[in-house]
Scaffold this active site. Structure first.
Site, PDB file in Angstrom:
ATOM      1  N   CYS A  31       4.212  37.569 -23.887  1.00 51.32           N
ATOM      2  CA  CYS A  31       5.128  37.177 -24.958  1.00 51.32           C
ATOM      3  C   CYS A  31       5.108  35.676 -25.169  1.00 51.32           C
ATOM      4  O   CYS A  31       4.805  34.908 -24.257  1.00 51.32           O
ATOM      5  CB  CYS A  31       6.542  37.617 -24.595  1.00 51.32           C
ATOM      6  N   TYR A 170      -0.537  51.298 -24.361  1.00 50.24           N
ATOM      7  CA  TYR A 170       0.127  50.567 -23.268  1.00 50.24           C
ATOM      8  C   TYR A 170       1.168  51.456 -22.598  1.00 50.24           C
ATOM      9  O   TYR A 170       2.043  51.995 -23.248  1.00 50.24           O
ATOM     10  CB  TYR A 170       0.774  49.334 -23.885  1.00 50.24           C
ATOM     11  N   HIS A 173       4.581  48.775 -16.971  1.00 49.68           N
ATOM     12  CA  HIS A 173       5.921  48.213 -17.129  1.00 49.68           C
ATOM     13  C   HIS A 173       6.871  49.298 -17.624  1.00 49.68           C
ATOM     14  O   HIS A 173       7.825  49.027 -18.344  1.00 49.68           O
ATOM     15  CB  HIS A 173       5.934  46.986 -18.051  1.00 49.68           C
ATOM     16  N   ARG A 223      -3.355  50.074 -20.270  1.00 52.68           N
ATOM     17  CA  ARG A 223      -2.694  49.240 -19.249  1.00 52.68           C
ATOM     18  C   ARG A 223      -1.780  50.140 -18.431  1.00 52.68           C
ATOM     19  O   ARG A 223      -0.869  50.773 -18.968  1.00 52.68           O
ATOM     20  CB  ARG A 223      -1.876  48.143 -19.922  1.00 52.68           C
ATOM     21  N   ASP A 268       5.145  42.021 -10.620  1.00 50.87           N
ATOM     22  CA  ASP A 268       3.856  41.883 -11.306  1.00 50.87           C
ATOM     23  C   ASP A 268       3.658  40.439 -11.778  1.00 50.87           C
ATOM     24  O   ASP A 268       2.643  39.819 -11.462  1.00 50.87           O
ATOM     25  CB  ASP A 268       3.811  42.854 -12.491  1.00 50.87           C
ATOM     26  N   ARG A 323      -0.033  33.484 -17.301  1.00 50.31           N
ATOM     27  CA  ARG A 323       0.566  32.160 -17.105  1.00 50.31           C
ATOM     28  C   ARG A 323      -0.475  31.046 -16.942  1.00 50.31           C
ATOM     29  O   ARG A 323      -0.294  29.963 -17.520  1.00 50.31           O
ATOM     30  CB  ARG A 323       1.540  32.224 -15.919  1.00 50.31           C
ATOM     31  N   CYS A 346      -1.058  26.438 -13.261  1.00 49.89           N
ATOM     32  CA  CYS A 346       0.259  27.072 -13.308  1.00 49.89           C
ATOM     33  C   CYS A 346       0.929  26.934 -11.937  1.00 49.89           C
ATOM     34  O   CYS A 346       0.270  27.072 -10.907  1.00 49.89           O
ATOM     35  CB  CYS A 346       0.069  28.540 -13.663  1.00 49.89           C
ATOM     36  N   CYS A 349       6.393  29.146 -11.716  1.00 53.78           N
ATOM     37  CA  CYS A 349       7.858  28.998 -11.746  1.00 53.78           C
ATOM     38  C   CYS A 349       8.528  30.021 -12.659  1.00 53.78           C
ATOM     39  O   CYS A 349       9.732  30.252 -12.552  1.00 53.78           O
ATOM     40  CB  CYS A 349       8.218  27.588 -12.193  1.00 53.78           C
TER      41      CYS A 349
HETATM   42 FE1  SF4 Z   1       4.951  29.684 -16.746  1.00 50.76          FE
HETATM   43 FE2  SF4 Z   1       5.632  27.829 -14.945  1.00 50.76          FE
HETATM   44 FE3  SF4 Z   1       3.125  28.700 -15.070  1.00 50.76          FE
HETATM   45 FE4  SF4 Z   1       4.068  27.218 -17.059  1.00 50.76          FE
HETATM   46  S1  SF4 Z   1       3.801  26.556 -14.964  1.00 50.76           S
HETATM   47  S2  SF4 Z   1       2.871  29.075 -17.257  1.00 50.76           S
HETATM   48  S3  SF4 Z   1       6.216  27.870 -17.114  1.00 50.76           S
HETATM   49  S4  SF4 Z   1       4.903  29.921 -14.556  1.00 50.76           S
END
Ligand code: SF4
Length: 722
Positions: A31, A170, A173, A223, A268, A323, A346, A349
């Site tokens: 998303c 899909y 989830h 998926r 996940d 991410r 990444c 977080c």
């Molecule tokens: Fe998401 Fe944090 Fe990775 Fe950025 S750094 S993609 S906010 S998990």
């Protein structure tokens, strides 16, 4: 630089059904808050990843019908011709970059609250959602089953018309197809319930029908969650997932394999606090062992060596990232060019995910301030224009996340000289010590990435161990001054609940401590019993609770809120955090606000029924995690005491502040603040953000006239006596 040959396998093409991916990098459905209603933001966001080398990029979950309406959250939708047109922009832009476009067809069943459409979703059994409040499905009869399968087919045809190359059916989830597969959702006794073959029937038939409709033009992706971690009731790998894969393998062109259901999908989309890179690999490898088709899967992949291992060991064919592609859309290109130290990794977080969980404003990213800003602000993560005022020197005071980001971007914009001055002996600010909290080691990537980049910039100089006062700033000789002195935790219990201090709260006393005193100054936490007063609501209070409990303290968390760390529900960290604190024996007290802190304990009252209901928790130490304040003394002195004219007389043409020094917020916001100012340092008034493009419908005057005319006719008609 050239690619390291050991990474070559990542750049080998792979066939999926009728389509070819040019390499092994796939942006998994995720998303972004844009859906089909903000088509240009959607297209520019995905296209940035294609430009960065991704061979295929997918929509987020894409609703196939108003019956599957996830409002208050934002999904994509492919309900009608308007959606086809809007999503076709994304497809066209991906194709320009040589990437395939994928569409994740989604029907939520009981998880779709339908707050906009007010439709009633259909599901295998009438059970309420375990993810949404007060959301029920209508139990499907045979007619419903055929109608919903036709919704998939119609949506797949629309996806093909929009230009999509890959179409998902899909399920994972815990959405409709997987609800049929899973006893937790499927209590049916007809041929769609009971045995594995029966529970698989809806999904198998739907895949078959979608394949028949578009399979010669589009690759068919499925998926699947291979384990919901719910015991007997949930989907299980051996009992359900692998037999299902074998049953429909011939119909599927590519498997997208993950784990968990939606109600605990942090299993996940794993926070780095609890899981390392590649957590889903054993389940993905299991599917690979029974399938003849390519298998792709997520794992918060940022390390190319680990990606290569996953492919060479036969556990995955395609590296799917969500991410890591947000944090660095140019991850493939940087690996291809051997620029591994330029990868903006990444940190796990889940701040990006928190925005979707809250309800769908555009996603943000801690590491990548440009994420979501590709269209509306026109920001590119790797390209920077020389500033019109680049012949100025800039002094940035404070090398925390905001100061580092600002100095780095100013350097990339070609400012003559950027002086990054820091009172401590190294860069990082709060991000030097936050990663020392339990499980947060990967958060140090915020500092590491920027340090490496700043080291490479010849026009940026880091000056450690230097504390500047107002006179020092003026004497420095820079035309532009940016104050990034951060913030601090309140030492007197000032908090967002009462907007007042707490009687007895004084961190100069031995038994009262702040987070910095524990983590930076090494102040000893006296005794065995500790009360943590948390009115922050995010990671600090619970992280200190975990740390102190691991050190053998008897910890009580006391909060005026209804949950401890409520924001961690949005970052998907809450369930495992609760598990941990429960195992460590941490006592949790909600809806209680301290009225008095003394050497022997904390007295608190129920926030809604305080009179006569005070209680005292005995404690040897109290930790105040109540609120933060900006460290703004330097800025105030420069602005209020000296004033603009006096600064100008001393050669300081402009003064700004950024990050926590302006308002202590998320690290993502601090970094954005530093980035934004550097991007707009040559705008007419850099202190105020430039307006961004808003994708919204503004009716033209003809449409307004039509509406008014219609209204007048109706009023005249209603005025005629009967
Ligand atoms: Fe998401 Fe944090 Fe990775 Fe950025 S750094 S993609 S906010 S998990």
């Amino acid at each position: 630089m050239a690619r390291n040959p050991k990474h070559d396998v990542l750049f080998e093409p792979i066939q999926i059904g009728p389509k070819t991916m040019k390499n092994r990098f796939y942006q998994i459905p995720h998303c972004n808050g844009f859906g089909s209603e903000r088509p240009l933001s959607q297209a520019y966001f995905r296209a940035m990843k294609a430009e960065g080398g991704y061979a295929a990029c997918c929509t987020e979950y894409c609703s196939i019908s108003p019956e599957s309406d996830d409002t208050h959250r934002v999904s994509a939708r492919i309900w009608d011709d308007g959606d086809i047109r809007n999503l076709s922009i994304m497809c066209a832009m991906l194709h320009e970059h040589g990437a395939l476009a994928a569409c994740e067809l989604w029907y939520g069943g009981p998880h779709a609250p339908c707050m906009e459409s007010r439709c009633v979703p259909r599901g295998p059994t009438q059970i309420p959602s375990d993810f949404e409040y007060l959301t029920y499905a209508k139990e499907m009869d045979k007619d419903d089953i055929h109608e919903v399968q036709q919704l998939y087919v119609d949506a797949a045809k629309r996806a093909r018309e929009a230009g999509f190359d890959i179409v998902y059916v899909y399920g994972s989830h815990s959405y409709l197809p997987q609800q049929f597969l899973t006893p937790y959702y499927n209590h049916r006794t007809d041929e769609y319930g009971g045995s594995l073959e029966n529970r698989a029937r809806f999904w198998r038939e739907t895949i078959e029908q979608v394949k028949n409709a578009v399979g010669s033009d589009c690759a068919i992706a499925v998926r699947i969650s291979t384990d919901m971690f719910m015991g007997e009731a949930g989907t299980q790998l051996e009992r359900d997932a692998l037999p299902f894969v074998e049953l429909v393998d011939d119909l599927v062109d590519v498997w997208d394999v993950n784990v968990s259901g939606i109600s605990e999908w942090g299993e996940d989309a794993t926070p780095s606090r609890f899981y390392a890179q590649g957590r889903q690999l054993p389940w993905q490898a299991a599917v690979k062992s029974v399938s003849k088709k390519p298998v792709l899967g997520v794992g918060r992949w940022t390390n190319p060596d680990a990606m290569v291992d996953a492919i060479n060991s036969g556990q995955l064919d395609i590296i799917a990232t969500c991410r890591p592609s947000i944090s660095d859309p140019f991850l493939p290109q940087k690996i291809d060019e051997g620029r591994l130290d330029d990868i903006r990794e990444c940190i796990g977080c889940n701040i990006c995910i928190s925005r979707w969980e809250i309800g769908g404003p555009p996603l943000i990213c801690t590491q990548n301030a440009t994420a979501g800003e590709e269209y509306r602000r026109g920001w590119h993560p790797e390209r920077f224009e020389r500033a019109a005022n680049a012949d100025n020197d800039v002094l940035v005071v404070g090398a925390g996340p905001a100061g580092m980001e600002c100095a780095m971007i100013l350097g990339k914009r070609g400012m003559r000289r950027v002086h990054l001055v820091e009172a401590q002996d190294d860069m990082g600010g709060i991000m030097r010590w936050i990663p020392q909290l339990p499980g947060l080691g990967e958060w140090a990537r915020v500092v590491n990435y920027r340090k490496i980049q700043i080291d490479k910039l010849k026009n940026v100089e880091f000056i450690p161990d230097t504390t500047l006062d107002a006179q020092g700033v003026k004497d420095y000789g820079a035309e532009i001054v940016i104050v990034a002195t951060g913030g601090y935790w309140a030492t007197d219990g000032l908090n967002g609940a009462t907007h007042d201090t707490i009687p007895g709260a004084d961190a100069s006393l031995a038994h009262i401590l702040t987070p910095e005193q524990i983590m930076v100054e090494g102040k000893a936490v006296p005794g065995e019993r500790v009360v943590i007063v948390d009115n922050d609501g995010y990671f600090m209070g619970v992280s200190l609770a975990e740390k102190l409990a691991l050190e053998g303290k008897q910890v009580t968390m006391l909060t005026p809120m209804g949950h401890i760390a409520p924001y961690m529900h949005f970052t998907l960290e809450a369930p495992n955090m609760h598990r941990k604190l429960h195992k460590l024996g941490v006592e949790i007290v909600t809806y209680h606000m301290p009225t008095k802190i003394e050497a022997g304990g904390v007295t608190a009252a129920h926030v809604y029924d305080g009179d006569g209901h005070e209680r005292t928790w005995e404690a040897d130490a109290t930790v105040l995690v109540t609120q933060r304040r900006s460290s703004e003394a330097l800025f105030r002195e420069l602005k209020d005491v000296d004033g603009r004219d006096a600064l100008a007389a001393e050669g300081v043409a402009a003064l700004y502040r950024i990050g926590d020094c302006e308002a202590p917020r998320l690290t993502a916001d601090a970094i954005f603040s530093g980035h934004r100012l550097a991007r707009e340092i040559d705008s007419p008034n850099p202190a105020v953000p430039l307006p961004y493009k808003r994708e919204r419908r503004v009716p033209d005057s003809d449409a307004l006239e039509d509406d008014l005319r219609e209204l007048r006719v109706r009023r005249e008609r209603e005025a005629v006596p009967v």
